[in-house]
Structures are given as structure tokens and as C-alpha cells.
Design an enzyme around this catalytic site. Sequence first.
Site, PDB file in Angstrom:
ATOM      1  CD  GLU A  17       6.703  22.159   9.320  1.00 44.77           C
ATOM      2  OE1 GLU A  17       6.380  23.288   9.726  1.00 44.77           O
ATOM      3  OE2 GLU A  17       5.979  21.152   9.441  1.00 44.77           O
ATOM      4  CG  HIS A  56       2.256  29.187  10.846  1.00 41.14           C
ATOM      5  ND1 HIS A  56       3.423  29.009  10.143  1.00 41.14           N
ATOM      6  CD2 HIS A  56       2.086  28.067  11.588  1.00 41.14           C
ATOM      7  CE1 HIS A  56       3.942  27.819  10.445  1.00 41.14           C
ATOM      8  NE2 HIS A  56       3.146  27.227  11.314  1.00 41.14           N
ATOM      9  CG  ASN A  81       7.490  26.485  11.909  1.00 37.07           C
ATOM     10  OD1 ASN A  81       8.513  26.733  11.281  1.00 37.07           O
ATOM     11  ND2 ASN A  81       6.718  25.495  11.613  1.00 37.07           N
TER      12      ASN A  81
END
Length: 509
Positions: A364, A447, A485
Site C-alpha cells: 500500500e 490486519h 487489506n
Amino acid sequence: KTNEYIENLVIGSGYGGAVAALRLTQAGKKVVMLEMGLDWEKEGGKYKPFSNLITPKNNSTWLRKSTQAPMMNISRFNKKFTGVLDRMDFENVKVYAGRGVGGGSLVNGGMAVQPKKQYFKEIFPDLDVEEFWKTYFPLAQKELDVNQISDKYYNDTPYYKFARVGESEARKAGFKTIRVPNVYSFDYMKKEEAGKVPKSALAKEVIYGNNHGKQSLEKTYLKKALTTGLLSIHDLHQVDYFQQTEKGYAVYVNVLNTEGEVVEKKTINCKKLFLNAGSLGTTKLLLASKFKGKMNNFDPSLGEYWGNNGNVMTGRNMVNTLFNRVENEATDSNFRPGTGVKQSTIPVSGIDNWEDEKHSFFAEISPLPMGMEVYTALYLIINKVPTPGSISYNPKINDIIVNWEKKNYKHTVKNAKYFIKKMNKANGGTPSGLLWKGGYGPDICYHPLGGAVLGKTTDLYGRVKGYENLYITDGALVPASIGVNPFLTITAVAEYCMDEIIKSDYQQC
Ligand code: FAD
């Protein structure tokens, strides 16, 4: 104190809990939801506004006297508060989580990414992948209000210089880049920039909550469930453990005040119990209930297959990258080095290196909105987790231990080093020691996934093995990593489970 008997009790109000609540209430069932954090909307939003990244107040942080952000400046407070961002610290990993009605949706970056089909198959070999692509992912995208930044806005706004520089540098280094959908409204963001509405993403709000613009769960799934009139949510209700009874389950709850003190203890009896306290929360509830509630029938896989989605944070110091120009841009400011003084907090692009078998990762391109040019590019890298960790329960501290060792994460650092080296070779720059010692943060986990995995601790629809009327529909079901994600996948899996549960387990009710 013993309360009344509840038909359907949901613990946790994040993605898993919100999907369960909506589908049950739409099927005409009454639902009570317990959430340990605050209902941030109550009493006219009394405990808001949420804090920005630069001057956080104590509503930013769950019951600590200082902020715990991964790399921003540390702020201290006089008084602890049931703030919105929590960090749970274990020996080799620090796990972040949202607290409040809406769970992780209150604090996350809103990136709504669909995993690679092949990897989804690998992670969930028993699920019908075509059905997910046809039904559950599109449903999750629709209900979560996912939208995509337009090319024009992306290319024009100074607030995405960091992303354009990130993409342009990645391409120069031979990587593939992609644009990623989000639940933050880009129409709202455009209006922020035009000065027509209060600023949020453009005013450095994100991990301590967004005051505007983000379609978090209290504006989507939970709002819809509440409009049925069948859902009631009790905030500051922290479940300790549960136990089987003749008529279902007895759930033991500590009611907190905003300083985190227990002001009341309740026992709530229910028939059907939905555990949705997030990967660590749900696994902890199950393990604590095994020990304190003598629930000995759980599958031996409970606590296994835990992972951090291969998270590793890293960055590049760009001071010596004099000309990191953005392709096809002409404005003067974009020809200056760096990632820009103005930065939106909402990430919209990534680097897709998944097909490279030796170094499979998704990165990301993250903002670092410090309010000044810091010449630092930030990335959250997501990897496979071939060697998952595990979670155990320590009765002495009534808490869990996350067993997460070097063997579980060393490949993630290797991939991050490979990535940074290639980026620096093509563009200049050095690994950023400003962010973490050595430049890599493999101990930062945004996460958490797994611990009570689909098809192992539960059947293929989230029904906990060994017990009846006990369900899981949150991130605990996903074994260790999903490669991007995760909340879109968590939502889609929850939709799929609830579809079956409502069809098959409510017939005779
Ligand atoms: P959660 O959303 O964590 O919900 C669990 C809820 O249960 C919480 O509200 C919690 O307070 C409550 N709870 C826990 N224990 C108890 C208890 N004992 N009693 C009562 N209530 C309890 N993912 C993405 O896909 N895209 C992103 O851009 C992204 N950015 C992120 C940024 C940050 C800073 C963080 C922390 C996470 C981010 N994530 C992102 C991850 C994402 O938010 C999570 O994967 C997701 O929220 C997990 O959903 P869940 O339903 O499993 O649990």
C-alpha cells in the site's frame, strides 16, 4: 445482576458483527449487540470530534495515557479514556484495533481491496470462489458504499502527490501499480478541497477516527440494521467470557465507564450467540470460556492459524532523490522532490508484486501527513504467511499470548528489503531509519487474522464445532493472511455465512 433472556446476542460491532446484525434484523429477528467501546454517535456525538494525527486528545487512545501510533509523535494525557484506537502489545507483535460502535471501520484507511482469486482459493479451498466473485464480493462492495477516485481528481490534486510519486517511482523500478477502491467518499473529498464542507481526510484525520467523509459501519450496515427497529446496541459492555446453559449461553459482561473502570457486572442469557470481537477478541473469548466456562468441546484447532496478514511497515528516506518527477505532470510543485506537504490520509494506490513467486507482496502506498515535507515515502507491505502463529490463554492474567516468532515473519522483512533496495536503485533514497530502527517494522500489525478458522474451528459457515447456536463471522475465520487489506473479504465471508445460517438455522423459530 441477571438480565432478561435474549434470542440473538452479537458480541462486537465491527464488520462481522455489523453483517450479522443486518441480516438477522432483516429476517425479522430481534438482536442485542454488545460493544466494549463507545457509541461515538450517542448524545449528539458528545465524545467527538475525533482527533487528528498531529494534536491527538485522549479520545484517540484506548485507556492509555499516551498515544500509541506506529510512528507519529507521542502525545500524553492527564486522564485515560475509552478512546478509539487500541494497541495490544505482545512479545514480537503490536496489534492495532478500533474500539467503538463500528470497530475497525472507525480507524482504518478505508481501502476496500478484493483479493487475488487464486490466493482466495488457496486460503479457502472449500469455498465456491465463483459464487464469491458473483455474489458476496459485489454485495459487500455495495453495502459498504465502496467508491473509486477518478483519474482526473487523482492526477490534479496536490493531496495525492505522495501517491503519484509512489506509483511513478514504483513503475520506474519495474513494479506494477494499481488504483484501489475505498469507502471514503471522493465526492466529499473534492468538496473538502474546494472549501465547501468541513475537512477530514484533508485535515489529517484517520487512525484516530474521521469526523466526516468516511462511510464507516455506523453509516452503512449498522444504520440499516437500526432502521429495522429490531437492533439495540449497548456500548461500554465488555464481555469477559461465556458458558453453556440449558437454554443457550450465559454471557458475563463488565460494564465500563469512560475511564475504563468496571461500574457494573451483568450476566446476559441468550439462545444464539454470535462472536464478532475481531480476530484476537473472538479467539480470546473462546479460550477464556474454555478455561473459565469449562467449555471443553471446542475443536483442537482453536487458537491456531493466526497471522498478521504478512504486515510489515517500511519507508524510504528521499532526501537525496533530487528529481523524483511524476510522469506527465507540469505544475511546478510536482517537480519538487518529496511527497508533498499536503497529503490526504486516505490511501488509493498500491504496488502489486503478487505474481513474482520469489517475492510475492502487495504494498500500500501510504500517506505520511506530517504537515511539512518530510521527504519520506511510507509503505504498508502485505505478504503471505506460510508459517502461521498461534494464540494461547494465560489464566493468571486472564489474557491471551500471541505466539509470533521470527520464523513467522522473517520472509516479510526479506520482501520489504528487496522492495526498498529495488526502489532506491531506480530512484535514489535510503531505507528510512526515521520510522523504525533499521527501517523496517515487522512488529506492527493492522490486519490480525485467524485464531478460529473457517472449516477448522467452525464448519464451513461459521458454526462453532462442538456446540449449537454458537457462531463466528469475523476476521477470526480467515487463516493468517488474505494478501490484501482484509475488511472487504471479512465482510464477504460474513455475508456468505449469514446467508446459510439464516436459511438453515432459523426455519423452525
Ligand atoms: P473489528 O472491526 O476489530 O471489530 C471487533 C469489535 O469487537 C470492535 O469494535 C471491538 O471493540 C469489539 N470487541 C472486542 N472484544 C470485545 C469484548 N470482549 N466485548 C465486547 N466487544 C468487544 N483493513 C482494510 O481492509 N483496509 C484498510 O484500509 C485498513 N486500514 C486499517 C488501519 C488501521 C489503523 C487498523 C487498526 C486496521 C486497518 N484495517 C484495514 C483492518 C480492518 O479494520 C480490520 O481487518 C477489520 O476491522 C476487522 O473486522 P472484524 O469484524 O474482524 O473486527
